[in-house]
Scaffold this active site. Structure first.
Site, PDB file in Angstrom:
ATOM      1  CE  LYS A 171      42.178  34.306  39.485  1.00 39.90           C
ATOM      2  NZ  LYS A 171      40.993  34.663  38.728  1.00 39.90           N
ATOM      3  CG  ASP A 201      41.039  40.756  37.205  1.00 41.43           C
ATOM      4  OD1 ASP A 201      41.531  40.252  38.031  1.00 41.43           O
ATOM      5  OD2 ASP A 201      40.005  40.830  36.764  1.00 41.43           O
ATOM      6  CD  GLU A 228      36.458  42.093  36.703  1.00 36.36           C
ATOM      7  OE1 GLU A 228      37.095  41.079  36.919  1.00 36.36           O
ATOM      8  OE2 GLU A 228      35.427  42.318  36.289  1.00 36.36           O
ATOM      9  CG  HIS A 278      37.314  40.090  41.193  1.00 36.02           C
ATOM     10  ND1 HIS A 278      37.431  40.606  40.120  1.00 36.02           N
ATOM     11  CD2 HIS A 278      38.487  39.590  41.360  1.00 36.02           C
ATOM     12  CE1 HIS A 278      38.380  40.235  39.331  1.00 36.02           C
ATOM     13  NE2 HIS A 278      39.254  39.666  40.211  1.00 36.02           N
ATOM     14  CD  GLU A 326      42.806  37.154  36.366  1.00 34.72           C
ATOM     15  OE1 GLU A 326      43.037  37.750  35.544  1.00 34.72           O
ATOM     16  OE2 GLU A 326      41.960  36.718  36.863  1.00 34.72           O
ATOM     17  CB  ILE A 327      42.783  41.114  41.259  1.00 31.78           C
ATOM     18  CG1 ILE A 327      43.490  42.262  40.876  1.00 31.78           C
ATOM     19  CG2 ILE A 327      42.376  41.146  42.802  1.00 31.78           C
ATOM     20  CD1 ILE A 327      44.693  42.466  41.923  1.00 31.78           C
TER      21      ILE A 327
END
Length: 716
Positions: free
Chosen positions: A134, A108, A80, A41, A119-120
């Site tokens: 998610k 992120d 992140e 990630h 948001e990844i």
């Protein structure tokens, strides 16, 4: 799994992942699948932001090799990977300065172009299911969601994928590689099954009404309902039987998977025919330079002044005569063109003040050589659309050519060291961000290995010629301008040196489109007798123009000096790429860097110093009929650079096709060597696609011959 993670990921990513796990009281040695997932990630988040900048105008641009002077701002802020306190500080600061709504959960990334948090997600399951989880967790329309899977699928809010296709493809390729690496170590199944959903799911997401009907209508063939398709996807075993997958794709697909064994591949068929000829825009190993050391003459740096000064260093001029005619050309015209250059240079010297540029008289020989008035007249389409038999004129198929030995000799020469330095240390350019110590150390080591390389001379020569020709094409469109072919270097003692290789005369150059052609005549000095390899010089008319005294071990010897003359052409886009040939330095540096990274991740410390300073170690350079050739790290640097330079000098559609298609066969052979038991269908079709690119291009033919050597040794 822990060993795999430490080998597969950059040490910085591994360190961040360990920190994050410890922050939540988790042990990377025990929760190894989670360790791998966090590293993956993190890497995707970094790759997402890599190379994306915003320029002075606020436009989003991609920069892979930075101009040190450009005022660029990173397009994405990476949240992140920071510790929680720092991450929330960054988020609060962004919200305060941009007025964006503060998210409930830590996102992120932040995108300064679209002004939104991202948001990844990276999932081992179905992207749609993970996306819904998610979305359900975040419950904010302001945060953009982008999900990637290990199977190359992706899903993003409103199908807005933020990045260009190439950047996303890079991420997908990396995820696919991680999956393959895991599978080859039997780690993938446990990793895939260990993924838990987002913990905050509250309700099952039901699709009803119109959306449900649309979902049922948009299924792949052979699936009666959404449930049926969902059940298939949930039970989809990525390493199951490929034939089964194909049969579900479409009734039309009928592919039988053949096992690919050591005996399966055959060598590529290289074409027969006359030997191939030299087609580079300027001479390479056969070039001869007239040079001046420590230039300090009046007008030093002005090409025409430099050229005249270099010409004066040679005293052996004689009445020129043709020693190797061009088969199809009017050879006396080439001879007269050279005499005209000499005469007009003499005229310049007789003037009181030497001009900065020289436009040649429009003589009949130059008009012929530059194709003046030869182009067919253009007619407006509206004036001739009623013509019954209107058709494109027939063009001949290219004649197949066979590989000649000169091509390998050219490549070997390009890898050699010269006695001059062709780039200064800072030629590769600083990074926009302060470059850390390791990166600049690598750059300096690499530059030291390649600065004296002949391939580097070709880069600087190519940059100079293309820049001068493009400038003249724009500044003097109607003139037959005389352009000296010049390069600059430093001697072993550090003295500056200016070199003249010959001259170019440019034709008319009203270049509206990128592909519009400007013709030019090149005249280049050489000591190579063209009669030794006449096939190499098919496109040239070669004159003998003087005698040069050379110092040898046995004293001075006189050698005839030749002038290689030919008509050639190029376009705006080709000149633009020619001006950017310095990129070859960067490409080969990155290849060396990935070798250092691999070594460093095994040893768990930076190996840059050992890599370059351990002179006893040898590295594989390439394949030859004798087997795998090995050499010092410097030789590896120079060979990689020479390959990159030749890809630029001999760029062609044949090379594009060969590189793309042969890579597929290469990957299959690599899979066989790694005992991954590859299977193929329509291997014959792949061979056909590769071999239709093997026509007459010398560099492609040499690469195909290398590929055959590789096949022989790889499958022993």
């Amino acid at each position: 799994m822990e060993d795999f993670v430490r080998q597969c990921f950059n040490p910085m990513i591994v360190e961040l992942a360990e920190k994050a796990m410890k922050e939540y009281g988790e042990d990377p040695k025990i929760e190894t699948n989670k360790f791998a997932a966090i590293c993956t990630h993190l890497e995707v988040c970094f790759m997402y932001s890599d190379f994306h900048f915003i320029d002075e105008r606020g436009e989003s641009i991609i920069v892979e090799s930075g101009d040190p002077n450009a005022l660029l701002k990173h397009r994405f802020e990476i949240i992140e990977g920071r510790d929680r306190i720092m991450a929330w500080t960054v988020v609060n600061s962004i919200c305060n300065t941009t007025g964006v709504e503060k998210p409930k959960f830590l996102p992120d990334l932040y995108d300064y172009k679209e002004n939104r948090f991202i948001e990844i997600g990276v999932t081992r399951r179905e992207v749609h299911i993970y996306y819904l989880e998610k979305a359900n967790k975040i419950k904010s329309e302001k945060t953009h969601i982008h999900i990637f899977s290990f199977t190359g699928e992706e899903m993003a809010t409103k199908a807005d994928y933020t990045l260009d296709e190439e950047s996303r493809a890079r991420i997908k390729t990396r995820l696919f590689t991680i999956r393959q690496e895991m599978a080859s170590r039997s780690l993938w199944d446990s990793f895939r099954q260990s993924e838990r959903g987002e913990e905050t799911i509250e309700e099952k997401f039901e699709i009803t009404g119109t959306m449900r009907k649309l979902a049922d209508q948009s299924l792949p063939p052979n699936f009666p309902s959404l449930e049926n398709f969902r059940a298939y996807v949930d039970g989809f075993e990525p390493n199951g039987c490929i034939e089964g997958k194909l049969s579900q794709m479409s009734k039309e697909v009928n592919a039988k998977i053949e096992p690919f064994l050591r005996t399966t591949p055959r060598p590529l068929r290289l074409p027969d025919g006359p030997l191939c000829h030299q087609r580079s825009k300027f001479l390479l190993m056969d070039a001869l330079k007239l040079s001046i050391e420590d230039p300090s003459h009046e007008g030093e740096g002005i090409p025409l002044y430099d050229a005249i000064k270099c010409m004066k260093t040679f005293f052996g001029w004689k009445e020129p005569n043709i020693v190797k005619p061009h088969e199809k050309g009017i050879n006396p015209n080439y001879l007269m063109a050279w005499k005209q250059v000499l005469a007009e240079l003499q005229d310049i010297e007789n003037e009181e003040k030497i001009p900065r540029t020289k436009n040649m008289k429009r003589t009949s020989q130059l008009k012929w050589a530059l194709g003046e008035n030869m182009a067919p007249e253009k007619v407006d389409f509206d004036d001739c659309k009623d013509v019954g038999d209107l058709k494109q004129y027939d063009s001949d198929e290219p004649e197949p050519r066979s590989l000649a030995s000169w091509v390998q000799n050219e490549f070997n020469k390009a890898c050699e060291l010269t006695d001059s330095s062709w780039i200064e240390l800072d030629e590769i350019g600083e990074d926009v961000a302060p470059i850390e110590h390791i990166a600049s150390m690598r750059r300096n080591y690499f530059t030291a290995e390649v600065s004296h390389c002949r391939a580097t001379e070709y880069i600087m020569k190519g940059v100079y010629i293309n820049t001068a020709l493009l400038n003249a094409s724009c500044a003097a469109m109607d003139d037959f301008q005389l352009i000296p072919m010049i390069s600059k270097c430093r001697t072993k003692e550090g003295r500056r040196k200016t070199n003249l290789y010959g001259f170019i005369i440019k034709g008319r150059s009203h270049l509206r489109n990128d592909t519009d052609v400007v013709n030019f005549v090149s005249m280049e000095f050489s000591l190579t007798d063209p009669r030794l390899e006449p096939h190499k010089w098919e496109k040239y008319c070669v004159l003998e123009i003087g005698d040069m005294l050379l110092r040898t071990a046995i004293g001075q010897v006189s050698r005839p000096m030749f002038l290689y003359v030919r008509t050639n052409g190029t376009s705006k886009i080709k000149m633009k790429w020619g001006m950017e040939m310095r990129r070859c330095l960067l490409q080969s540096l990155q290849q060396i860097e990935s070798m250092i990274e691999a070594e460093s991740s095994v040893k768990e410390k930076d190996m840059t110093k050992e890599f370059f300073e351990n002179k006893s170690e040898t590295w594989p350079i390439g394949e030859s009929p004798r087997g795998v050739e090995e050499g010092s790290i410097g030789k590896v640097c120079r060979t990689l650079l020479a390959k990159s330079v030749f890809n630029s000098l001999y760029a062609s559609p044949q090379l594009e096709g060969f590189s793309a298609e042969s890579r597929k066969l290469l990957l299959i052979v690599q899979a066989l060597r790694d005992n991954l038991e590859p299977g193929t269908f329509d291997l014959g079709g792949l061979y056909e696609a590769i071999e239709e690119c093997l026509i007459n291009d010398p560099w492609v033919l040499l690469n195909a011959s290398w590929f055959n050597s590789f096949l022989t040794h790889a499958l022993k």
